[in-house]
Scaffold this motif. Sequence first.
Motif, PDB file in Angstrom:
ATOM      1  N   UNK A 239     -15.238   7.627  41.365  1.00 30.63           N
ATOM      2  CA  UNK A 239     -14.496   8.654  40.636  1.00 30.63           C
ATOM      3  C   UNK A 239     -15.183   9.990  40.878  1.00 30.63           C
ATOM      4  N   UNK A 240     -14.419  10.965  41.358  1.00 30.68           N
ATOM      5  CA  UNK A 240     -14.971  12.285  41.666  1.00 30.68           C
ATOM      6  C   UNK A 240     -14.320  13.321  40.771  1.00 30.68           C
ATOM      7  N   UNK A 241     -15.139  14.178  40.186  1.00 32.08           N
ATOM      8  CA  UNK A 241     -14.665  15.282  39.358  1.00 32.08           C
ATOM      9  C   UNK A 241     -15.172  16.588  39.973  1.00 32.08           C
ATOM     10  N   UNK A 349      -9.831   5.893  33.519  1.00 34.16           N
ATOM     11  CA  UNK A 349     -10.968   6.784  33.752  1.00 34.16           C
ATOM     12  C   UNK A 349     -10.525   8.226  33.963  1.00 34.16           C
ATOM     13  N   UNK A 350      -9.230   8.479  33.967  1.00 28.82           N
ATOM     14  CA  UNK A 350      -8.755   9.866  34.032  1.00 28.82           C
ATOM     15  C   UNK A 350      -9.085  10.619  32.746  1.00 28.82           C
ATOM     16  N   UNK A 351      -9.346   9.887  31.664  1.00 34.55           N
ATOM     17  CA  UNK A 351      -9.856  10.493  30.429  1.00 34.55           C
ATOM     18  C   UNK A 351     -11.362  10.660  30.591  1.00 34.55           C
ATOM     19  N   UNK A 352     -11.873  11.804  30.240  1.00 36.72           N
ATOM     20  CA  UNK A 352     -13.283  12.125  30.470  1.00 36.72           C
ATOM     21  C   UNK A 352     -14.156  11.466  29.402  1.00 36.72           C
ATOM     22  N   UNK A 353     -14.639  10.268  29.697  1.00 38.28           N
ATOM     23  CA  UNK A 353     -15.449   9.516  28.731  1.00 38.28           C
ATOM     24  C   UNK A 353     -16.913   9.939  28.737  1.00 38.28           C
ATOM     25  N   UNK A 354     -17.354  10.632  29.779  1.00 40.90           N
ATOM     26  CA  UNK A 354     -18.717  11.165  29.798  1.00 40.90           C
ATOM     27  C   UNK A 354     -19.765  10.145  30.187  1.00 40.90           C
ATOM     28  N   UNK A 355     -21.027  10.574  30.095  1.00 37.58           N
ATOM     29  CA  UNK A 355     -22.164   9.724  30.485  1.00 37.58           C
ATOM     30  C   UNK A 355     -22.288   8.494  29.593  1.00 37.58           C
TER      31      UNK A 355
END
Length: 604
Positions: A239-241, A349-355
């Motif tokens: 997954x790349x942001x 995972x398109x929702x930003x769940x973070x570290x």
Amino acid sequence: MQDDQNKNLILATALSFLVIMVWFVLFPPEEPVQPTGDETVTELAADGTVLPPSASDQLIEPTTPQELRETALSEGERVTIETPRVTGSIALIGGRIDDLSLKDYRETLDEGADIVTLLSPLGSANGYYALYGWVAGGGLTFEQVPSANTPWSIESGTSVGVDTPVTIKWDNGAGLIFRRTISIDENYMFDVTQTVENNSGAAIRTYPYSMLVRHGEPTDLKNFFILHEGVIRQSGEELTEIDYDDIRDFDPNAAERGNVEKEASDGNGWIGFTDHYWMSALIPDPNQPFESVVKYVPGSDRYHTEMRLPVMDIADGTTAEVHTQLYAGAKEWETIRNYQSEGIYKFLDSIDWGWFFFLTKPIFAVLHWLNTIIGNMGWSIIVLTLLIKALLLPLAYKSYVSMAKMKELQPEMEKLKESAGDDRQKMQQGMMKLYKDNKVNPAAGCLPILMQIPIFFSLYKVIFVTLELRHAPWVGWIKDLSAPDSSSLLNLWGILPNAGPEPGSIMALIFIGILPLVLGVSMWLQQKLNPAPTDPTQAMIFAWMPWVFMFMLGSFASGLVIYWIANNVITFVQQYAIMRSQGYKPDLFGNIAASFKRKSKEPE
């Protein structure tokens, strides 16, 4: 020793305080830049390159964004999009999906507020749209494939709705007929089927593409470092942001026009743009190899995400077909999860769940489940707090048992201090032996607080990022759990007729609402279960800590403050009950009275 225990507690609390200060004082959100409406609009060729200025550039006179949008929508024939959840249209010039608004969501809580607009046409203040087509290959010329200016016509259907597709058609006049069938489901997923009918008398070579184009950064960009806004790409397992400023920093020599980053995928992926609560994504069929492209065109300040499918050789007299999907809508957890279960790889995972995704994902899943039962996110947060405290109860039990034993050992500790005098080594050795003989862990008192730090930040992430908390009411004046408490001391929490301070201002930070006040009081009462530290410095830190946190957390989302209050209340009850079960009765009222007596003696 009581002072050692207090030092541990101060250390743990100071650590959480420091982290919060770094996050929310040193890195405040930036103010969004409003569009001026004075910009040059650039048309696109079929492969995404810029057409010559003489053919496409037009100067937009400064005006309001709404007027620009209405003007752009009035130019050329359109196909209506209408479902119970979305409304919009498709431009027949270029065949763009470039007009989409979400009926279930409004810009603000104000009565009569506009519904949320996601996609906007070329020529509006911030164009944002989807393009589809074929790139010329082999002996084909640019004019023989559809471009951004191609005049499509309707072949079948009248409007795009649930289970009612529309097919548009373009004949290039040289034996190639291009068709595009567009449909949408009951939520936000478009199905786009492209076909090429080859009657040219010779085989042709071409490859299909789809792209999302964004003119400029979003006007409501949060620029908050815990939230990703920009390009999001799932390519296989990776997954790349990519933030907008990082896209602008791509190597300008990477391509003839614009800054480009390419990545091949053997299937199981998607690419698009993600905002705080909304998203658009290009999705191939499962296991379909594709090349994803992220591109920036500096001259027109244009961002691209593209999906290029493999080259196709189409024999004369045959028809080639390719199917893709477009998600354009709200980042609803349940909706996206359902699409993932239907085969879109890792779409959740398109929702930003973070570290802390290993905490944020299950925390939100439980919160969502509770909300389906309770029907109110505020009460669901409180019940979630109860569940979290129940899971941590074994750790809390050991901690409070240790604290109770420390209270019992207080007289012996005082004797050790007197006998050791200034010999610190002798005192430490005596303390360690006392702890060992009585099976007391002096560090156990700070473990529950340390455990709360990752949970606190995970819940903050959930409340800040997830759409389900946006505009979610609790009780009374709390109409939006994702926003700070709207009540204010400035107007006596709504009793006086004057308005409260502007959210986010210094006045709002000073004249806090009811929830932050309750938070401060709950922290103060929890603190009074134990006597004040004998060390003056520690006593001063403890005295100020609840009120510092009260003002600092006053600007946080109401949902997070509700969690913290519930956590304090449950912790208070747990600590009192467990310490009573161990033979130690916390002197709550005595400790409160002692704190006021000490303050009254300070001036003497």
